[in-house]
Design an enzyme around this catalytic site. Structure first.
Site, PDB file in Angstrom:
ATOM      1  CB  ALA A 113      -0.860  -0.237   1.401  1.00  0.00           C
ATOM      2  CB  SER A 114       4.835   1.940   0.067  1.00  0.00           C
ATOM      3  OG  SER A 114       4.953   1.537  -1.121  1.00  0.00           O
ATOM      4  CE1 TYR A 170       1.271  -9.004 -11.617  1.00  0.00           C
ATOM      5  CE2 TYR A 170       0.103  -8.345 -14.006  1.00  0.00           C
ATOM      6  CZ  TYR A 170       0.469  -8.069 -13.057  1.00  0.00           C
ATOM      7  OH  TYR A 170       0.246  -7.296 -11.845  1.00  0.00           O
TER       8      TYR A 170
END
Length: 243
Positions: free
Chosen positions: A9-10, A154
């Site tokens: 969440a940075s 991914y």
């Protein structure tokens, strides 16, 4: 007090989601990050500027012992708080053709998204099960549905998140816990910063890149009471590219 834990969440999507959950639902936000303390502080400052509050909660999601130590210590220090919302957002890309992909690039991408989702969810869901309520949202990707050349690692990781979402939703539905996924397409973030925006616009039917806030609003809906009858679903947020 009800809390939301948002992993990764940075910045980017994680930051937008954390801020939206604080604004829309008044949740106390636990801002998880791996190493970028300065960026995490910026997320917390934005939440406080919007009238909310939270804590920084650093740990690497792919390491179970680290996850359990951080979360158990936080729960012990905050017995009056309950993580009622979990957003598994942490993820990285290490793109390349499979034929030349280093094993470490496969492992790190899968470990952070898939093992990280397992590690954090297994810890947090215990209290949700006891309290018979909870919301879990897994941040997948268009790549997990469609497959993208040069992103086998991914795509595998994000596809696994979708499959796990559908299974877990069935396991915990009777405890009033919903488990859903969002699958963003091309969203403005660090991951898309190096892409040619003109080429992307030609690929996307609505003719533009999406904004992080557009994903955050969908996550906010999924954790609300309005979405109480939605579980095991994957919500596409891609401007029509996979319609």
């Amino acid at each position: 007090m009800n809390c939301a834990l948002v992993t990764g969440a940075s910045r980017g999507l994680g930051r937008a989601i954390a801020l939206q959950l604080a604004i829309d639902h008044g949740l106390f936000i636990l801002i998880n990050f791996a190493s970028n303390h300065e960026a995490a502080e910026e997320t917390l400052s934005a939440i406080r500027a919007a009238g909310g509050d939270g804590n920084l909660l650093p740990f690497r999601v792919q390491h179970k012992e680290e996850v359990d130590a951080a979360l158990n210590a936080w729960k012990e220090a905050n017995p009056e708080k309950f993580i009622s919302v979990l957003v598994n957002n942490a993820g990285i890309t290490k793109d390349g053709l499979l034929m030349w992909m280093p094993e470490s690039d496969w492992d790190s991408v899968v470990d952070i998204s898939v093992k990280g989702m397992f590690n954090v969810t297994q810890n947090v869901i215990q209290q949700m099960l006891r309290k018979r309520t909870g919301r879990i949202v897994n941040v997948s990707s268009l790549s997990g549905l469609k497959g993208v050349a040069g992103q086998t690692n991914y795509s595998a990781a994000k596809g696994a998140m979708i499959a796990s979402t559908k299974s877990l939703a069935q396991e915990v539905a009777k405890r009033n816990i919903t488990v859903n996924a969002v699958a963003p397409g091309f969203i403005r973030s660090d991951m898309t910063g190096d892409l040619d925006e003109g080429q992307i616009r030609q690929l996307v039917p609505v003719g533009r890149i999406g904004e992080p806030e557009e994903v955050a609003h969908t996550v906010s809906f999924l954790v609300s009471q309005k979405a109480a009858y939605i579980t095991g679903e994957v919500i596409n947020i891609n401007g029509g590219i996979y319609s």
